[in-house]
Scaffold this motif. Structure first.
Motif, short mmCIF file in Angstrom:
data_model
loop_
_atom_site.label_atom_id
_atom_site.label_comp_id
_atom_site.label_asym_id
_atom_site.label_seq_id
_atom_site.Cartn_x
_atom_site.Cartn_y
_atom_site.Cartn_z
N LEU A 160 1.63 2.96 -5.69
CA LEU A 160 0.45 2.11 -5.53
C LEU A 160 -0.55 2.77 -4.60
O LEU A 160 -0.17 3.49 -3.68
CB LEU A 160 0.87 0.75 -4.97
CG LEU A 160 1.59 -0.17 -5.95
CD1 LEU A 160 2.32 -1.28 -5.21
CD2 LEU A 160 0.61 -0.76 -6.96
N HIS A 166 0.84 -1.20 0.00
CA HIS A 166 0.00 0.00 0.00
C HIS A 166 0.88 1.26 0.00
O HIS A 166 1.72 1.44 0.88
CB HIS A 166 -0.92 0.02 1.23
CG HIS A 166 -1.99 -1.02 1.18
ND1 HIS A 166 -1.76 -2.33 1.52
CD2 HIS A 166 -3.31 -0.94 0.83
CE1 HIS A 166 -2.88 -3.02 1.40
NE2 HIS A 166 -3.84 -2.21 0.98
N SER A 168 -0.30 -8.90 -3.88
CA SER A 168 0.66 -8.43 -2.89
C SER A 168 1.78 -9.44 -2.70
O SER A 168 2.96 -9.08 -2.55
CB SER A 168 -0.03 -8.17 -1.55
OG SER A 168 -1.00 -7.15 -1.68
N THR A 170 -6.24 -8.96 -4.07
CA THR A 170 -5.09 -8.13 -3.66
C THR A 170 -4.06 -8.97 -2.92
O THR A 170 -2.87 -8.69 -2.98
CB THR A 170 -5.55 -6.96 -2.76
OG1 THR A 170 -6.28 -7.49 -1.65
CG2 THR A 170 -6.41 -6.00 -3.52
N LEU A 219 -6.41 -0.52 -4.84
CA LEU A 219 -5.35 -1.51 -5.02
C LEU A 219 -5.88 -2.74 -5.76
O LEU A 219 -5.15 -3.34 -6.57
CB LEU A 219 -4.77 -1.91 -3.66
CG LEU A 219 -3.52 -2.81 -3.71
CD1 LEU A 219 -2.37 -2.10 -4.41
CD2 LEU A 219 -3.12 -3.23 -2.30
#
Length: 989
Positions: free
Chosen positions: A423, A340, A446, A442, A430
């Motif tokens: 991002l 994030h 990630s 996500t 996201l």
């Protein structure tokens, strides 16, 4: 993924793309169905079950930019089922030919429209092909780079054709305007390496050959070409109803803050040879001719190879590599690896680290191994592997991570066509990036992202694990390019600077070599090495911004910088001393700026430990004047010597290594030696021009603060010239005879000129002769007998008060002794104490009435200030009617000496102590403020460093406490004054 030149988007492989949400996807399906009927688009776009239609709907739900592009221009989908790469290639060729028109000259507005229409189609189709997995990220970057190159080339050809049509150029070949034009247009950065981002700016630099045949005598190419470049920027980046082509940046050219948008090739090569910076070496690794005269561009880059790739790996080259590491990317400044809000370009484990990993090793070895001189990052990784600079695992891991991160970067920019690398912080946003990247969740995205980032971080850390970074504990300190680095601004704030943007701009000026002191590579290298400590030291001083700006003015006048920067690196105390001067003493800072060589004197080991006595100064003056015969040169030498020694005395004051009393004695001793040297020179000149007078003797009598050894920085010197001879009516013996009064008047005039006339080295001293008998109405030079007669019979009380501070300064020793005896006799006269006290009190009252103190800091004039103490001392001296010779000699006596010697005869012990304590405090403050400032002292405008020093020497916590302490002393001194020298009831009388 594989590129399919003849394929259509219907041929896409793999899993279908997940939309951001069903509502947006349904909206897109509905709008496409409506466009089929309204705009005549292919019928399958109305089929909600068609695979390509569902892909387009998912893409539009994820990218507002693509959805808005379709809404504004539905025709973009008219050929969506045809081979997309052929369409993109056609649009690139359309852009390349946008300057052509068979029916007449193309206008700026025409080419702007054509390029924008082509850019719209290329951006739209490339994004969809990329999202569909039909082309790899490297193909995306190549297509975008090809289109950008074509756009720039077409614009340059258009501008040359336009200028030729106006008679400003003569083209070698109108069908190929750039042919042999001498115009060098280089794509830099990712454009040069064919690695352009989806929404990237384009970086270009433009050089030209002023002697190229296309230029006519009508227009100077040095003004014509930059004008054309301004049009180029407008054509490419101005936003119209059709959008823009590319944001265009020409700030990678040499010294962009002070050069035109295009500069001559020879000037550019000279700049890079003499002033080119480390980051510019790295930038030129990727440089590529993209427009203009491509042959000239290749020739230019060939000339640049020795600058970019050094032949030998020596200490300086290694230092340069470390400097690039510190400047291009401060490793410790971007926090932890994250998802994030992470910057996939500049953050830890990001694209920049891969690029720097590669570029560093290219710069180290590229001079000896031409095969490493690759523009593309992944090509360079492979070349490094083949050369065994890195192993296969490292090359493969970094290449894979590079394209993964570039893919993510494209997705970030495809959302809204913004040049961002960060991002989203928001989970919903996201998810948009994750699904555009081919991940359903996500969490899955990630995981893949963190794996790539940590791989890069690990490999990068191994490369530089032993290196100390410029960031260190403080944070970023990056001064490349023209834009401010946000991390650097934050670091500067933490260091204590109030205006970090201004400080960053100033430091960039140093790094760009705009000053002579920073023009050489070695000077900038040394400066980079000391920069963290230098900024830390300036930031630690209050009002560090002002101090650093004074240092900037100093650097701007410095003829060379390598020696100074090396000295600062090897002498941390000297760095701290210079920072202290810049933060506390503007007057001393100006002296450093005007006389840069004066810094050498600050390296004297005895500077802070040895008091500048007469022997100390006389020895240095003798050495400095050795071998000088010409009178004018002697005067210049005296000015240089006096200025440097006054400066060094000021340095001792600022650092607290001498007291105010010691500074006054040192400054007076310096003046004595200099005035004596000037007098001897004047007498020699007089003898040469006018001969001598039988039995002549001349000396200088010091008055005022010069007489009492209490000179401050910038003080005038009060003097009287005395003489004697055998016959006062005689004539001089030379070819140009003068009578005695005119002879010694001429001596006085020449002495005043020698001291106060401005030369290239400035002024020695302003001279005040108003204390001579009869003041300005009296003769310039006074015979001793006349001086004695006047003082015995005509002088006022105030003149005897002034005489109590006098002492023979220099000249004929016998006349100096006789003068001292005369003064002793005058001061030793018996006086009426009551009348003496009234005269002195009346004089003080008139001064207070006619010239009141301007502020509580006017230490001379405030009630209870320096004048009160001086008058008390002079009263004590005159009231004792004791010749000085009987109690310790006729040499100079300070006000404190007078109080100590004569005070006990007249004053109570407690009152005497009050006056001496106040005098010591006032003297310390006055000496320090006069040394540091050109104007009067006021706390609101004084440098912070000076305020701190004043509070420290007075042992006060702050300026308010110091002001209160001064007021207390002044009140006590005034009480002593009024007890000893009571004012008349009406002070105004």
């Amino acid at each position: 993924m594989s590129d399919q030149a003849g394929g259509t988007l219907r041929d896409m492989a793999g899993e279908p793309m997940f939309p951001l949400n069903d509502e947006l996807a349904q909206s897109a399906l509905e709008e496409m169905a409506a466009a089929v009927e309204k705009c005549g688009l292919p019928g399958f776009l109305a089929d909600r079950d068609d695979r390509l239609t569902r892909f387009l709907a998912a893409s539009f739900s994820l990218s507002p930019f693509l959805f808005d592009s379709f809404r504004a221009h539905p025709e973009l989908l008219s050929r969506i089922d045809e081979p997309f790469l052929l369409q993109i290639d056609a649009d690139i060729e359309t852009a390349r030919a946008a300057w052509l028109d068979g029916e007449g000259r193309v206008s700026d507005s025409d080419i702007m429209l054509r390029l924008r229409q082509a850019k719209r189609r290329v951006a739209f189709l490339t994004a969809l092909a990329d999202l569909a997995g039909m082309i790899a990220p490297e193909k995306t970057t190549a297509l975008l780079s090809d289109f950008a190159s074509a756009s720039v080339a077409a614009t340059v050809d258009h501008l040359l054709t336009s200028a030729a049509g106006e008679g400003k150029l003569v083209l070698e070949n109108p069908e190929s305007p750039s042919h042999q034009s001498g115009m060098v247009v280089l794509g830099m950065g990712k454009l040069g390496a064919c690695e352009l981002n989806y929404s990237s700016d384009i970086d270009i630099v433009v050089f030209f050959e002023p002697e190229a045949k296309i230029f006519t005598d009508k227009d100077d190419p040095r003004s014509l070409v930059p004008r054309l470049m301004r049009r180029l920027i407008r054509i490419l980046q101005e936003r119209t109803g059709d959008g823009y082509v590319f944001r265009t940046d020409l700030r990678l050219r040499p010294d962009p803050g002070s050069t035109a948008l295009a500069i001559p090739v020879e000037a550019a090569l000279l700049y890079y040879e003499s002033r080119g910076q480390n980051w510019e070496r790295a930038a030129f690794i990727k440089a590529r001719p993209i427009a203009g005269d491509l042959d000239a561009g290749e020739a230019f880059l060939a000339e640049m190879i020795p600058f970019i790739f050094r032949k030998y790996l020596d200490y300086a080259a290694i230092a340069d590599i470390h400097s690039i590491k510190r400047q291009i990317h401060a490793h410790k400044g971007f926090g932890l690896v994250a998802v994030h809000g992470h910057n996939v370009k500049l953050g830890r484990g990001g694209i920049r680290e891969i690029e720097f990993f590669v570029q560093t090793q290219q710069l180290i070895a590229g001079g000896r191994m031409p095969e490493l001189r690759c523009r593309r990052t992944v090509d360079a990784l492979e070349a490094l592997r083949e050369a065994r600079w890195i192993d296969k695992a490292t090359a493969d891991e970094l290449a894979q991570a590079y394209w993964f991160l570039r893919n993510v970067e494209h997705r970030i920019q495809m959302v809204r066509d913004e040049q961002s690398h960060v991002l989203p912080e928001d989970d919903a946003e996201l998810l948009r990036i994750a699904r555009m990247s081919g991940f359903e969740t996500t969490q899955a995205f990630s995981g893949a992202l963190l794996k790539a980032l940590k791989t890069v971080e690990r490999r990068y850390a191994r490369l530089f694990e032993r290196e100390e970074t410029l960031s260190g504990e403080a944070g970023n300190l990056v001064f490349t390019g023209e834009d401010d680095d946000p991390g650097t601004l934050e670091t500067l704030r933490k260091l204590g600077f109030d205006r970090p943007e201004d400080i960053a701009r100033v430091v960039r000026t140093w790094h760009y070599g705009r000053y002579r002191a920073t023009q050489t590579t070695k000077a900038r290298q040394r400066l980079t090495e000391i920069m963290p400590e230098l900024l830390k030291a300036f930031g630690a001083s209050r009002r560090g911004d002002e101090a650093l700006l004074r240092f900037d003015r100093f650097l701007s006048g410095l003829p060379a910088g390598v020696q100074l920067f090396s000295l600062l690196k090897n002498n941390p105390n000297l760095m701290l001393l210079i920072v202290e001067v810049m933060s506390a003493a503007p007057r001393l800072a100006e002296i450093i700026a005007a006389r840069a060589h004066i810094v050498d004197g600050m390296l004297d080991p005895a500077l802070m430990t040895e008091i500048p006595t007469r022997d100390y100064l006389a020895g240095r003056l003798e050495d400095f004047m050795s071998g000088v015969e010409i009178y004018e040169e002697r005067l210049d030498r005296l000015r240089i010597f006096a200025a440097e020694q006054r400066f060094l005395i000021g340095i001792r004051l600022v650092t607290g290594s001498i007291s105010g009393f010691a500074a006054g004695r040192a400054l007076t001793t310096l003046a004595t030696l200099v005035i004596d040297e000037a007098l001897q020179g004047v007498l020699a000149q007089m003898q040469e021009a006018h001969g001598t007078v039988d039995g002549q003797r001349a000396c200088v009598l010091a008055m005022g603060k010069l007489g009492s050894s209490e000179l401050t920085a910038g003080s005038d010197v009060d003097v009287i010239v005395l003489y004697d001879c055998d016959d006062p009516l005689a004539m001089s013996s030379g070819p140009k005879q003068l009578d005695v009064p005119r002879y010694f008047a001429r001596v006085t005039q020449r002495l005043v000129a020698a001291l106060s006339a401005p030369t290239a080295e400035g002024v020695l001293y302003e001279v005040d002769m108003r204390l001579r008998p009869s003041g300005n109405a009296g003769p310039l030079a006074t015979r001793l007998a006349a001086f004695e007669k006047y003082q015995m019979n005509e002088a006022w009380t105030w003149e005897h008060m002034a005489l109590s501070r006098a002492h023979p300064l220099c000249g004929d020793p016998s006349l100096m002794a006789d003068t001292g005896a005369v003064i002793d006799a005058i001061l030793g006269q018996t006086r009426d104490h009551g009348k003496l006290a009234r005269d002195i009190a009346d004089m003080r009252a008139r001064i207070e009435r006619d010239k009141p103190a301007k502020s509580p800091w006017d230490l001379k004039l405030i009630p209870g200030g320096l004048i009160d103490i001086e008058f008390i001392a002079q009263y004590c001296h005159l009231a004792c009617h004791v010749p000085r010779g009987e109690i310790g000699g006729a040499d100079a006596m300070t006000t404190d000496d007078v109080l100590a010697r004569f005070g006990p005869e007249v004053m109570a012990t407690g009152d005497l102590e009050i006056c001496r304590k106040a005098l010591a405090l006032y003297t310390d403050i006055a000496q320090l403020t006069r040394a540091c400032l050109n104007e009067g002292f006021e706390p609101d405008t004084a440098p912070s460093g000076l305020l701190e020093r004043l509070c420290k020497l007075a042992d006060c916590p702050d300026v308010s406490a110091l002001e209160a302490k001064i007021a207390d002393h002044a009140r006590d001194v005034r009480a002593v004054f009024e007890k000893l020298l009571p004012f008349a009831e009406d002070k105004s009388a």
